[in-house]
Design a protein around this motif. Structure first.
Motif, short mmCIF file in Angstrom:
data_model
loop_
_atom_site.label_atom_id
_atom_site.label_comp_id
_atom_site.label_asym_id
_atom_site.label_seq_id
_atom_site.Cartn_x
_atom_site.Cartn_y
_atom_site.Cartn_z
N SER A 163 0.81 -1.22 0.00
CA SER A 163 0.00 0.00 0.00
C SER A 163 0.85 1.27 0.00
N LEU A 164 2.18 1.12 0.18
CA LEU A 164 3.08 2.27 0.13
C LEU A 164 3.73 2.36 -1.25
N GLN A 165 4.26 3.53 -1.56
CA GLN A 165 4.91 3.77 -2.86
C GLN A 165 5.97 2.70 -3.12
N VAL B 204 1.13 7.27 6.31
CA VAL B 204 2.03 7.52 7.44
C VAL B 204 1.77 6.51 8.54
N ALA B 205 0.51 6.26 8.85
CA ALA B 205 0.16 5.26 9.88
C ALA B 205 0.60 3.87 9.46
N THR B 206 0.45 3.53 8.18
CA THR B 206 0.89 2.23 7.68
C THR B 206 2.39 2.08 7.86
N PHE B 207 3.15 3.12 7.50
CA PHE B 207 4.60 3.06 7.66
C PHE B 207 4.99 2.92 9.12
N LYS B 208 4.37 3.69 10.00
CA LYS B 208 4.71 3.62 11.43
C LYS B 208 4.50 2.20 11.97
#
Length: 118
Positions: free
Chosen positions: A7-9, A59-63
């Motif tokens: 879901s991230l780049q 941002v929440a996914t990365f954290k």
């Protein structure tokens, strides 16, 4: 091994990407003349300095990925290498923390330093 969240780049930002080949050299000063330089290892740890863009929810996914899945960045993860196109193992470089910088509105830049795992 964990993979970079889908879901991230999935491509690193070109403008900020830097490749740092690992240093395997050691130099010894001589009494006269230039320093003597030799290789101290057969292989070194190469480093990528890179960025991706994130929206507010990413941002929440990365954290969660960084703190929980990777144990605060201590565990390796898989990502597609920008040079080879092959899935490669990386880890967050010790001593450098990811940096999230606002770009405006609900868009952020995530700056990171990764080591390529041997």
């Amino acid at each position: 091994m964990s993979a970079w969240p889908v879901s991230l780049q999935q491509k690193l930002n070109v403008a900020s990407f830097q490749y740092h080949p690992g240093n395997t050299r050691v130099s010894t000063e001589m009494d006269v003349g230039p320093a003597k330089t030799r290789s101290r290892f057969t292989d070194a740890v190469d480093v990528y300095t890179c960025e991706v863009n994130l929206d507010f929810t990413e941002v929440a996914t990365f954290k969660t990925f960084y703190k929980t899945t990777l144990g605060n960045g201590t565990l390796p993860f898989d990502f597609t290498d920008p040079f080879t196109g092959l899935v490669t193992s990386y880890r967050f470089s010790p001593g450098t923390d990811p940096i999230i910088t606002p770009l405006g509105g609900r868009v952020f830049t995530l700056g990171m330093t990764w080591e390529i795992m041997p």
